[in-house]
Design a protein around this motif. Structure first.
Motif, PDB file in Angstrom:
ATOM      1  N   ILE A 320       0.843  -1.177   0.000  1.00  0.00           N
ATOM      2  CA  ILE A 320       0.000   0.000   0.000  1.00  0.00           C
ATOM      3  C   ILE A 320       0.889   1.241   0.000  1.00  0.00           C
ATOM      4  O   ILE A 320       1.741   1.386   0.869  1.00  0.00           O
ATOM      5  CB  ILE A 320      -0.924   0.011   1.229  1.00  0.00           C
ATOM      6  CG1 ILE A 320      -1.851  -1.223   1.211  1.00  0.00           C
ATOM      7  CG2 ILE A 320      -1.750   1.288   1.258  1.00  0.00           C
ATOM      8  CD1 ILE A 320      -2.672  -1.367   2.459  1.00  0.00           C
ATOM      9  N   PRO A 321       0.718   2.155  -0.965  1.00  0.00           N
ATOM     10  CA  PRO A 321       1.519   3.391  -0.938  1.00  0.00           C
ATOM     11  C   PRO A 321       1.032   4.305   0.177  1.00  0.00           C
ATOM     12  O   PRO A 321      -0.050   4.855   0.122  1.00  0.00           O
ATOM     13  CB  PRO A 321       1.256   4.001  -2.325  1.00  0.00           C
ATOM     14  CG  PRO A 321      -0.075   3.444  -2.736  1.00  0.00           C
ATOM     15  CD  PRO A 321      -0.175   2.082  -2.130  1.00  0.00           C
ATOM     16  N   MET A 322       1.842   4.471   1.203  1.00  0.00           N
ATOM     17  CA  MET A 322       1.434   5.230   2.376  1.00  0.00           C
ATOM     18  C   MET A 322       2.286   6.488   2.497  1.00  0.00           C
ATOM     19  O   MET A 322       3.503   6.438   2.316  1.00  0.00           O
ATOM     20  CB  MET A 322       1.603   4.380   3.640  1.00  0.00           C
ATOM     21  CG  MET A 322       0.812   3.088   3.634  1.00  0.00           C
ATOM     22  SD  MET A 322      -0.931   3.372   3.917  1.00  0.00           S
ATOM     23  CE  MET A 322      -0.936   3.401   5.690  1.00  0.00           C
ATOM     24  N   PRO A 323       1.673   7.626   2.836  1.00  0.00           N
ATOM     25  CA  PRO A 323       2.467   8.832   3.089  1.00  0.00           C
ATOM     26  C   PRO A 323       3.234   8.698   4.395  1.00  0.00           C
ATOM     27  O   PRO A 323       2.914   7.868   5.251  1.00  0.00           O
ATOM     28  CB  PRO A 323       1.403   9.936   3.171  1.00  0.00           C
ATOM     29  CG  PRO A 323       0.155   9.221   3.589  1.00  0.00           C
ATOM     30  CD  PRO A 323       0.224   7.854   2.964  1.00  0.00           C
ATOM     31  N   VAL A 324       4.243   9.548   4.563  1.00  0.00           N
ATOM     32  CA  VAL A 324       5.067   9.455   5.771  1.00  0.00           C
ATOM     33  C   VAL A 324       4.300   9.876   7.013  1.00  0.00           C
ATOM     34  O   VAL A 324       4.781   9.688   8.131  1.00  0.00           O
ATOM     35  CB  VAL A 324       6.341  10.318   5.632  1.00  0.00           C
ATOM     36  CG1 VAL A 324       7.183   9.849   4.464  1.00  0.00           C
ATOM     37  CG2 VAL A 324       5.986  11.796   5.497  1.00  0.00           C
ATOM     38  N   ASN A 325       3.104  10.457   6.835  1.00  0.00           N
ATOM     39  CA  ASN A 325       2.294  10.862   7.986  1.00  0.00           C
ATOM     40  C   ASN A 325       1.989   9.690   8.897  1.00  0.00           C
ATOM     41  O   ASN A 325       1.716   9.874  10.083  1.00  0.00           O
ATOM     42  CB  ASN A 325       0.989  11.488   7.500  1.00  0.00           C
ATOM     43  CG  ASN A 325       1.221  12.658   6.559  1.00  0.00           C
ATOM     44  OD1 ASN A 325       1.870  12.504   5.535  1.00  0.00           O
ATOM     45  ND2 ASN A 325       0.709  13.824   6.912  1.00  0.00           N
ATOM     46  N   PHE A 326       1.991   8.471   8.360  1.00  0.00           N
ATOM     47  CA  PHE A 326       1.696   7.293   9.169  1.00  0.00           C
ATOM     48  C   PHE A 326       2.978   6.627   9.676  1.00  0.00           C
ATOM     49  O   PHE A 326       2.900   5.599  10.340  1.00  0.00           O
ATOM     50  CB  PHE A 326       0.888   6.273   8.349  1.00  0.00           C
ATOM     51  CG  PHE A 326      -0.456   6.785   7.918  1.00  0.00           C
ATOM     52  CD1 PHE A 326      -1.470   6.956   8.836  1.00  0.00           C
ATOM     53  CD2 PHE A 326      -0.694   7.110   6.598  1.00  0.00           C
ATOM     54  CE1 PHE A 326      -2.710   7.435   8.438  1.00  0.00           C
ATOM     55  CE2 PHE A 326      -1.931   7.584   6.198  1.00  0.00           C
ATOM     56  CZ  PHE A 326      -2.941   7.751   7.125  1.00  0.00           C
ATOM     57  N   ASN A 327       4.120   7.183   9.349  1.00  0.00           N
ATOM     58  CA  ASN A 327       5.387   6.547   9.704  1.00  0.00           C
ATOM     59  C   ASN A 327       6.010   7.186  10.938  1.00  0.00           C
ATOM     60  O   ASN A 327       5.571   8.234  11.407  1.00  0.00           O
ATOM     61  CB  ASN A 327       6.383   6.640   8.538  1.00  0.00           C
ATOM     62  CG  ASN A 327       6.018   5.724   7.391  1.00  0.00           C
ATOM     63  OD1 ASN A 327       4.897   5.722   6.909  1.00  0.00           O
ATOM     64  ND2 ASN A 327       6.971   4.944   6.941  1.00  0.00           N
ATOM     65  N   GLU A 328       7.041   6.529  11.430  1.00  0.00           N
ATOM     66  CA  GLU A 328       7.963   7.122  12.379  1.00  0.00           C
ATOM     67  C   GLU A 328       9.331   7.146  11.698  1.00  0.00           C
ATOM     68  O   GLU A 328       9.599   6.324  10.817  1.00  0.00           O
ATOM     69  CB  GLU A 328       8.010   6.313  13.678  1.00  0.00           C
ATOM     70  CG  GLU A 328       8.489   4.881  13.507  1.00  0.00           C
ATOM     71  CD  GLU A 328       8.532   4.121  14.827  1.00  0.00           C
ATOM     72  OE1 GLU A 328       7.910   4.576  15.800  1.00  0.00           O
ATOM     73  OE2 GLU A 328       9.186   3.066  14.873  1.00  0.00           O
TER      74      GLU A 328
END
Length: 694
Positions: A320-328
């Protein structure tokens, strides 16, 4: 609907009486009369009709609800029937409703105006075609009257017929366009009503979900506020012979699946000698290099989670292409290295003379790796193929660690740790994750190997399933559930650990972990207890006996133990951790820039570095660039594989740089193990074999 009229009847004290006069007056005006009726009117076409008991009726529409009461059950049913009929009439009577809002009206009128303009253009073209077509036919008729050869006359006649056919076709096209416009005008109100109904249903669903989330959180707070301290459910005779109703030092354990249930009873320490474990922390060892103690605070960016995740249900999270907003700002390789935060447990285990005692420390180490996850709901960066991460703490803590991403689909990382204090750890972990709508399940696949150099004890275990709850609404929280079986393949000792899933209605301590350490003959030696987010204790068993049979028909075992000794206790989080992704002291140093590392090291990944600096928009652009670059490399490899197949040659595919695949002698599985060469290349600063992935 008749809500305004019905409420007037109720407030006046008059009984409800079903009649088409009342309902008709309320419904016949439809949307056109809605704005002119009394305040509190409910639109029947989108209303929900329900019954509470034998006499009550509930009408609701979005945030407004009316409770009506009939004199009898028969009368209530007649009202419900009449209301349902009126609702059906309101829904199907498309001519009685106008567009709901001024913006919708403007949009609709604009569309109709455009269609009318186009239709006028087509009519003009039709007139021109008819005019010129008639002139053409007259000219052709005049030609027919001339004395021309027979062959020319036939050709002119054929042209005349084609011109007539063209005019007929153009007229048919204009008529079809006019019919389409009439149909659009006729059905536009019905379409607008259906659109408004869907909008109101969506708003109502969002309000319901929000209300459920609030009730969920309220119930959780209420349950936590009324939980009583854990106490045993029955009295136990103490070792001294003194009876007590509720002994504070008596601890009970739930039944484990595929294992007998057991109860522990604290024995008198005067009658038994037991070597206690002294707590110590790695913080007692002063590092020679000063590490950073903070990172830039996490920016406060808002993002609609549902708009992104609604199309991801049932898919692999790694695809799933996820933005960095969901990352640490850490990669999965760094998160894997974070398991070594409590490495001193293994340093202590080296000094144990008994293999079962050593097993206790290994079990505590396996649980300690989950302590950092309790507040860490963000997703780590998925490493690029060939990405590496080193953690060289040989001088400070006696170990050095190396991770490499050895596969991309499925994502797999190989990890190798060598400690000069007497142990080696290695693993290959593949992360399988599924988004299920309300929660996210993360299943680490692969075995973890730990070998002690002096004794040759070889321990193997696997990780449990992690679950992230409240993906859509509510506060995100993580739970661990399942069982870990740790096996010493040399002595055949075993430790069975059970991670109890969290439940609102359980009297157990949240995040509870229990287990028993037994030898090759199945004799229990230690009882393990604690929580995966706080601490783990072990109690030495001095006596065991069979107790009563449980309600499930299983035989309970009663273990008489010495007082529990703390093996592991979680370090407190650093100050301001809530604004630094809840990173621990070790996690804060993992992405600290270092010199002389490989060019494929996670510290050099640009999108991750930009995110840590708070430049999330730039990080998203850079993340897309890196992923597209990796896709291009993969497509080139696929083309090379096809070309080799056509030429009848063998194609090996991607080969890890620092690891190689071998069959494990203990488990029989094909895993990636460290083949050497990395630290030698670092000493020489020879990174010529490293791929360009950033």
């Amino acid at each position: 609907c008749g809500a305004g009229t019905c409420c007037a009847l109720v407030q006046a004290g008059g009984p409800l009486a079903p009649g088409h006069e009342v309902l008709g007056a309320a419904v016949s005006g439809g949307m056109a009369e809605m704005a002119h009726t009394c305040r509190g009117t409910i639109n029947l076409s989108t209303a929900h009709i329900d019954t509470e008991d034998s006499c009550n009726i509930v009408l609701s529409n979005g945030g407004r609800t009316y409770h009506l009461k009939a004199n009898s059950e028969v009368e209530r049913q007649r009202w419900v029937t009449a209301l349902e009929l009126a609702k059906a009439k309101a829904i199907h009577d498309s001519g009685d409703e106008e567009p709901a809002s001024q913006s919708d009206k403007s949009e609709l009128h604009g569309t109709l105006k455009t269609l009318s303009s186009k239709l006028e253009d087509l009519s003009t073209c039709n007139d021109l075609i008819a005019k010129h077509g008639a002139a053409l036919q007259r000219s052709l008729s005049e030609l027919e009257n001339l004395k021309l050869p027979a062959e020319s006359g036939e050709k002119i006649k054929a042209v005349n017929e084609r011109a007539t056919l063209f005019r007929i076709t153009s007229n048919a096209m204009i008529n079809a366009c006019r019919d389409f416009l009439d149909l659009a005008e006729t059905h536009s109100r019905k379409w607008q009503r259906m659109l408004q109904y869907e909008r109101e249903q969506r708003i109502r669903l969002e309000e319901t979900i929000e209300q459920l989330a609030k009730q969920h959180n309220s119930l959780e707070r209420a349950c936590r506020g009324h939980l009583t301290p854990f106490a045993p459910t029955g009295s136990v005779q103490s070792a001294k012979g003194e009876a007590s109703d509720e002994d504070e030092e008596t601890e009970y354990f739930d039944a484990m699946e595929d294992a007998p249930a057991f109860i522990t009873v604290t024995a008198d320490p005067k009658h038994h000698r037991y070597d206690s474990y002294n707590e110590s922390t790695c913080k007692d060892l002063l590092p020679k290099k000063r590490r950073r103690t903070r990172i830039p605070d996490k920016p406060n960016y808002s993002l609609n989670l549902w708009s992104i995740m609604k199309n991801c249900i049932g898919k692999e999270l790694s695809k799933i292409p996820m933005p960095v907003n969901f990352n640490e700002p850490l990669s999965m390789l760094q998160r894997l290295t974070e398991d070594l935060e409590y490495h001193e447990l293994l340093d202590k285990a080296v000094k144990c003379e008994s293999s079962t005692e050593q097993m206790c420390f290994v079990a505590a180490f396996s649980v300690s790796s989950y302590s950092t996850t309790v507040h860490r709901t963000a997703k780590p960066f998925n490493p690029l193929l060939g990405e590496t991460y080193e953690l060289d703490r040989l001088e400070e803590f006696g170990f050095r660690s190396l991770c490499e991403q050895v596969s991309h689909h499925p994502p797999a990382a190989a990890h190798h740790v060598y400690s000069k204090r007497g142990w080696t750890l290695w693993q290959e972990i593949t992360i399988a994750s599924k988004f299920r709508g309300k929660y996210l399940s993360i299943m680490p696949l692969g075995a973890i190997h730990l070998e002690f150099h002096s004794s040759g004890n070889h321990y193997v275990w696997r990780k449990v399933t992690s679950t992230v709850h409240n993906i859509i609404v509510g506060k995100l929280w993580i739970d661990q559930s399942g069982e870990i079986e740790i096996v010493n393949h040399k002595s055949k000792d075993k430790c069975q650990l059970k991670f109890t899933p969290y439940s609102y209605f359980s009297r157990d301590v949240p995040r509870k972990v229990t287990g028993v350490v037994s030898d090759a003959d199945g004799k229990a030696h230690y009882v393990m207890s604690g929580t995966w987010d706080e601490k783990m204790e072990c109690s030495k068993i001095v006596q065991s006996s069979h107790g009563s049979t449980s309600t499930e028909g299983k035989q309970k075992t009663v273990y008489q133990t010495l007082s529990p000794k703390v093996l592991w206790k979680k370090y407190p989080l650093p100050e301001n951790a809530e604004n630094m992704y809840f990173f621990s002291d070790l996690a804060l140093t993992l992405n600290e820039p270092e010199e002389r590392v490989a060019p494929t090291d996670s510290r050099l990944r640009p999108d991750q570095r930009l995110m840590e600096s708070g430049r999330w928009d730039e990080a998203n652009v850079e993340k897309q660039r890196l992923e597209e670059k990796q896709r291009a490399v993969r497509r080139r490899r696929e083309a090379e594989a096809v070309e080799a197949l056509e030429e009848g040659k063998d194609y090996e595919g991607y080969i890890p740089l620092w690891f190689e695949r071998k069959v494990d002698a203990v488990t029989g599985e094909l895993i990636c193990v460290y083949k050497g060469g990395y630290w030698e290349a670092k000493d020489k600063q020879d990174w010529s074999t490293c791929p360009d992935i950033f």
